[in-house]
Write an enzyme that holds these catalytic residues in place. Sequence first.
Site, PDB file in Angstrom:
ATOM      1  N   ILE A  41       0.825  -1.309   0.122  1.00  0.00           N
ATOM      2  CA  ILE A  41       0.139   0.070  -0.201  1.00  0.00           C
ATOM      3  C   ILE A  41       0.860   1.396   0.177  1.00  0.00           C
ATOM      4  CG2 ILE A  41      -0.178   0.066   2.497  1.00  0.00           C
ATOM      5  CD1 ILE A  41      -3.156   0.783   0.171  1.00  0.00           C
ATOM      6  N   HIS A  76      -1.608  -4.654  -6.068  1.00  0.00           N
ATOM      7  CA  HIS A  76      -1.064  -4.479  -4.593  1.00  0.00           C
ATOM      8  C   HIS A  76      -2.274  -4.905  -3.743  1.00  0.00           C
ATOM      9  CE1 HIS A  76      -3.654  -1.020  -2.917  1.00  0.00           C
ATOM     10  NE2 HIS A  76      -3.813  -0.722  -4.023  1.00  0.00           N
ATOM     11  N   CYS A  77      -1.578  -5.303  -2.370  1.00  0.00           N
ATOM     12  CA  CYS A  77      -2.569  -5.169  -1.229  1.00  0.00           C
ATOM     13  C   CYS A  77      -1.949  -4.373  -0.062  1.00  0.00           C
ATOM     14  CB  CYS A  77      -2.810  -6.675  -0.819  1.00  0.00           C
ATOM     15  SG  CYS A  77      -1.318  -7.830  -0.635  1.00  0.00           S
ATOM     16  N   GLN A  78      -2.028  -5.026   1.289  1.00  0.00           N
ATOM     17  CA  GLN A  78      -1.393  -4.010   2.323  1.00  0.00           C
ATOM     18  C   GLN A  78       0.075  -4.107   2.242  1.00  0.00           C
ATOM     19  OE1 GLN A  78      -3.104  -2.204   4.682  1.00  0.00           O
ATOM     20  NE2 GLN A  78      -1.328  -1.309   5.402  1.00  0.00           N
ATOM     21  N   SER A  98      -2.669  -9.912  -3.223  1.00  0.00           N
ATOM     22  CA  SER A  98      -2.159  -9.321  -4.680  1.00  0.00           C
ATOM     23  C   SER A  98      -1.217 -10.570  -5.157  1.00  0.00           C
ATOM     24  CB  SER A  98      -1.383  -7.966  -4.661  1.00  0.00           C
ATOM     25  OG  SER A  98      -0.353  -7.906  -3.553  1.00  0.00           O
TER      26      SER A  98
END
Length: 364
Positions: free
Chosen positions: A24, A116-118, A124
């Site tokens: 992120i 993307h993710c965290q 992701s």
Amino acid sequence: MAGNANSVDEEVTRILGGIYLGGIRPIIDHRPLGAEFNITHILSVIKFQVIPEYLIRKGYTLKNIPIDDDDVTDVLQYFDETNRFIDQCLFPNEVEYSPRLVDFKKKPQRGAVFAHCQAGLSRSVTFIVAYLMYRYGLSLSMAMHAVKRKKPSVEPNENFMEQLHLFEKMGGDFVDFDNPAYKQWKLKQSIKLDPSGSELVSNSGMFKDSESSQDLDKLTEAEKSKVTAVRCKKCRTKLALSTSFIAHDPPSKESSEGHFIKRAANSHRIIDIQESQANCSHFFIEPLKWMQPELQGKQELEGKFSCPGCSSKVGGYNWKGSRCSCGKWVIPAIHLQTSKVDQFPLQSTALPNMVNFESEKVNR
């Protein structure tokens, strides 16, 4: 081509061509991903409270999959959608995208996408791996290697890996929501959320006709010739087709699951060990409409199924799971007992006395 192939960036990792992976932080920091890497599309696999305004203002094409990194989320349901999104970024304006009809392995990519993710380690990654399997025909292990060689720290959680294995078994191109293994997985996940099974059976749509023409219509003639019908041994009422069976693989004889261990009462002392049987004593099966009164009406953790034609016991269920005679645990367990039913080829002419319960109800 997007980006610098030789650049090293801890926040944005180039996996293959125009496919980039990260967490992120680049989103929070408003990094100019377009200027740095020619990125035009962003796949956000995270639950945003509010989609960051700057992403919209900068003109990125966005796809948000609002999921958590947990042990119950169904990510398979999104694979077709996200694969198409990445396709349209990397290979814009193509007439056909299906990997069953066209081969893009040697086709140059013309765009760049940032998934993307965290942290860029699990959610992701799962969607990038699924895309590599879908578009380039890679096995799960090869697709994971393609990502890990660029970012060794990635580690999709066990739930996501299990679904990637299911995707591979489906062929790795499109999600088959009628796949028996997927249906069994969905049942198992629903029990994680509600061990009583009450939420699952409250949905009448989950109960399937005992003779589903929808299942048969999807089969080739060769496949139809292998379909079997199961009927009550006592009154010959048709109970199910093999298209409703949930397959399970018997454990190896060397495994602990391949043995039945008997212990002394109130003790861990083993008094007997027996090998599991070679033949299965149960047909594990999807919930069928004739089972609905038992499952919805009583809402018990376990119980028995009676034949709708003669009320003889033909099977049972246990939402916590039960063990087949082959040793395999199946969760949840909805089954017919092989000793209580007969099984015949559906297209056989040797079934003159079979009773179709659904049609009998209509005629009464």
